[in-house]
Design a protein around this motif. Structure first.
Motif: not given
Length: 246
Positions: A101-106
């Motif tokens: 989730e955080w990888g895609e958001l960043i």
């Protein structure tokens, strides 16, 4: 793609399977946008300054090594942690969800920021920050302090989309947890994910450099090529941002 899937299904050697999974990840539709961006970035590194063929070879080699090292560090360290957790009998699902989730958001905003810095960074009165190898007066290039390719490799590795997440978390890590030399498999996977990018970037870099010299306007060609790469970063960043936030 079907050919690689068949090889993976028929492979009985974990190291070969890990390598094939890495190639499949690099060529899958979902990570393709970041791979194209990485190709442009690495090719750009040998277009900076007034360089001859020998210096261009060193630049593309170092940029490619740093990019591969970034992916290797990210995949290997994360893989080692997940393999350890699985072998201890714990569940890694929650950790996988957070990382994906955080990888895609960043990724999207980060690519836009990098692209804008490439376009307008020279107009800002900021401390010197090199995103590509800095050319020396003789055009030989300096690689000290250049973390651009390394950080880009880490960023792209950690930006798991559904396809790459399935191949890494769903296939590579469970296989690695059961294999005797399991901690080695994420390393093999990482090198395979970077290999197509390095090959295409090498060919593209020399093609672009030769074209610029034939045109007799290498400096003008370099500026336009840099702008194309910057716009590519911004475009891919906007694409990922729209995909994630809508």
């Amino acid at each position: 793609m079907d050919f690689l899937n068949q090889l993976i299904d028929n492979s009985q050697v974990p190291v070969i399977t890990a390598f094939l999974l890495g190639l499949l990840t690099a060529l899958s539709p979902c990570p393709l946008a970041t791979n194209v961006t990485a190709v442009g970035y690495i090719a750009r590194s040998c277009m900076e300054g007034n360089v001859n063929k020998s210096n261009a070879q060193r630049r593309i080699l170092w940029s490619g090594i740093l990019y591969t090292l970034g992916r290797t560090l990210a995949y290997t360290l994360l893989g080692a942690l997940l393999i350890y957790i699985i072998r201890q009998g714990a569940d890694t699902f929650g950790l996988q969800q957070v990382i994906s989730e955080w990888g895609e958001l960043i990724l999207g905003p980060a690519l836009v920021i990098i692209g804008l810095f490439m376009l307008f960074g020279d107009r800002l009165h900021l401390p010197k920050l090199s995103l590509t190898p800095s050319p020396s007066p003789k055009g030989e290039g300096s690689y000290k302090g250049n973390m651009g390719s390394l950080l880009l490799g880490i960023l792209f590795a950690m930006a798991f989309c559904p396809t790459s997440g399935l191949l890494y978390f769903g296939m590579l890590i469970p296989m690695s947890a059961e294999a005797t030399a399991g901690y080695l498999l994420p390393l093999v996977f990482a090198i395979a994910t970077a290999l197509p990018v390095l090959v295409v970037a090498w060919v593209l870099a020399y093609s672009m450099q030769s074209l610029g010299k034939v045109m007799g306007k290498i400096s003008i060609f370099q500026r336009w090529f840099n702008r194309v790469v910057a716009i590519l970063f911004i475009g891919v960043g906007i694409y990922y941002s729209i995909t994630m936030f809508t």
